[in-house]
Design a protein around this motif. Structure first.
Motif, short mmCIF file in Angstrom:
data_model
loop_
_atom_site.label_atom_id
_atom_site.label_comp_id
_atom_site.label_asym_id
_atom_site.label_seq_id
_atom_site.Cartn_x
_atom_site.Cartn_y
_atom_site.Cartn_z
N VAL A 14 79.39 -70.71 38.08
CA VAL A 14 79.26 -70.31 36.81
C VAL A 14 78.33 -69.22 36.72
O VAL A 14 78.39 -68.13 36.25
N PRO A 15 77.04 -69.24 37.35
CA PRO A 15 76.22 -68.13 37.47
C PRO A 15 76.82 -67.02 38.33
O PRO A 15 76.70 -65.68 38.09
N ALA A 16 77.61 -67.24 39.37
CA ALA A 16 78.27 -66.42 40.06
C ALA A 16 79.40 -65.53 39.39
O ALA A 16 79.67 -64.39 39.73
N LEU A 17 80.28 -66.33 38.54
CA LEU A 17 81.54 -65.64 37.97
C LEU A 17 81.47 -65.76 36.53
O LEU A 17 82.53 -65.13 36.09
N GLY A 18 80.61 -66.39 35.99
CA GLY A 18 80.62 -66.47 34.50
C GLY A 18 80.94 -65.31 33.73
O GLY A 18 82.01 -65.11 32.79
N ALA A 19 80.00 -64.34 33.86
CA ALA A 19 80.12 -63.11 33.18
C ALA A 19 81.48 -62.38 33.39
O ALA A 19 82.16 -61.79 32.53
N GLU A 20 82.05 -62.52 34.59
CA GLU A 20 83.36 -61.74 34.92
C GLU A 20 84.50 -62.58 34.26
O GLU A 20 85.46 -62.20 33.64
N ILE A 21 84.56 -64.07 34.24
CA ILE A 21 85.53 -64.90 33.77
C ILE A 21 85.71 -64.56 32.09
O ILE A 21 86.59 -64.71 31.88
N ALA A 22 84.40 -64.35 31.50
CA ALA A 22 84.50 -63.95 30.23
C ALA A 22 85.38 -63.00 29.64
O ALA A 22 85.62 -63.05 28.62
N ARG A 23 85.56 -62.03 30.68
CA ARG A 23 86.37 -60.75 30.33
C ARG A 23 87.80 -60.92 30.97
O ARG A 23 88.63 -60.13 31.02
N GLU A 24 88.07 -62.31 31.37
CA GLU A 24 89.58 -62.38 31.86
C GLU A 24 90.54 -62.92 30.86
O GLU A 24 90.01 -63.01 29.71
N SER A 25 91.60 -63.23 31.40
CA SER A 25 92.79 -63.64 30.32
C SER A 25 92.32 -64.62 29.62
O SER A 25 91.53 -65.67 30.18
N PRO A 26 93.10 -65.10 28.48
CA PRO A 26 92.83 -66.42 27.76
C PRO A 26 92.97 -67.44 28.73
O PRO A 26 92.34 -68.59 28.60
N LYS A 27 94.05 -67.68 29.53
CA LYS A 27 94.21 -68.64 30.51
C LYS A 27 93.25 -68.89 31.20
O LYS A 27 92.93 -70.21 31.42
N THR A 28 92.78 -68.02 31.95
CA THR A 28 91.79 -68.10 32.74
C THR A 28 90.27 -68.51 32.09
O THR A 28 89.55 -69.54 32.74
N ARG A 29 90.19 -68.10 30.76
CA ARG A 29 88.96 -68.56 30.22
C ARG A 29 89.04 -69.98 29.75
O ARG A 29 87.90 -71.02 29.87
N LYS A 30 90.45 -70.37 29.47
CA LYS A 30 90.42 -71.67 29.07
C LYS A 30 90.48 -72.94 30.12
O LYS A 30 89.58 -73.63 30.04
N ALA A 31 90.71 -72.30 31.40
CA ALA A 31 90.58 -73.16 32.55
C ALA A 31 89.13 -73.52 32.87
O ALA A 31 88.51 -74.37 33.34
N PHE A 32 88.39 -72.45 32.83
CA PHE A 32 87.10 -72.33 33.32
C PHE A 32 86.17 -73.17 32.29
O PHE A 32 85.52 -73.91 32.48
N ALA A 33 86.65 -72.86 30.79
CA ALA A 33 85.82 -73.90 29.73
C ALA A 33 86.11 -75.37 29.95
O ALA A 33 85.24 -76.01 29.62
#
Length: 212
Positions: free
Chosen positions: A108-127
């Protein structure tokens, strides 16, 4: 040459594991498919035999990293008294070693800021994985209503991860160390401990040795 189903699964898992480390080191856009496949000892052409898209690999890679973190926390505290578990997780998280090794640390600290700008599918999986982390931390908070435990777990996780991000931004010197110490102190205070890891008690301090 035809490979067995087990061989394909093992190769797939190896790609995900290698990608998980490299993505945390370089960021979601800091390394290409060709390089990720090379890391796994494979050719670029074999990528689509395992993944439908680069996004699919990214999702699997950070899910792998987050699952590893959650499992590591669970094993760390499984033999500890319930009241010490949350503080112990935070104490093990906010360390110089974790700060200095993002490739093998929390995603999360390593990738969180980038994932927040990814596609809805990626953000949903991360969340979804983030919620699992919060639920796991909430399980470590005894004698509290579930809603209260989740709120405390969410605040603790946010403090832990925000502290680690700031510590990495500050480098590896005294200022960075001070940030880690401040974050640990905030989490311990919220969990009912003193800065030295002693459990607070009403009217007096109960001397419970800290475990690191």
């Amino acid at each position: 040459m035809r490979y067995s189903k087990d061989h394909k699964q093992e190769t797939h898992a190896r790609i995900v594991k290698k990608a998980s480390v490299r993505l945390r080191e370089k960021g979601a856009h800091g390394i290409g498919v060709a390089d990720l496949m090379k890391e796994a000892g494979l050719t670029h052409g074999g990528f689509y035999a395992h993944f439908d898209s680069r996004e699919a690999l990214v999702i699997e890679a950070f899910a792998h990293a987050m699952d590893r973190s959650t499992e590591r926390w669970r094993k760390l505290v499984e033999d500890m008294p319930p009241e010490r578990r949350l503080a112990t997780i935070a104490d093990s998280y906010l360390t110089r070693a974790h700060r200095d090794d993002p490739g093998h640390g929390c995603a999360v600290p390593a990738l969180g800021a980038e994932i927040a700008r990814e596609s809805p599918k990626t953000r949903k999986a991360f969340a979804a994985r983030l919620e699992q982390m919060i639920d796991m931390l909430a399980d470590q908070i005894p004698d509290a209503p579930r809603a209260t435990a989740r709120k405390q777990a969410t605040a603790t996780l946010a403090t832990m991860m925000g502290t680690l991000v700031l510590a990495r931004v500050a480098g590896s010197g005294e200022f960075s160390d001070d940030i880690l110490e401040a974050g640990r102190g905030a989490v311990l205070e919220r969990a009912g401990f003193t800065a030295s890891g002693v459990k607070k008690a009403a009217g007096k301090k109960a001397a419970v040795p800290a475990r690191h």
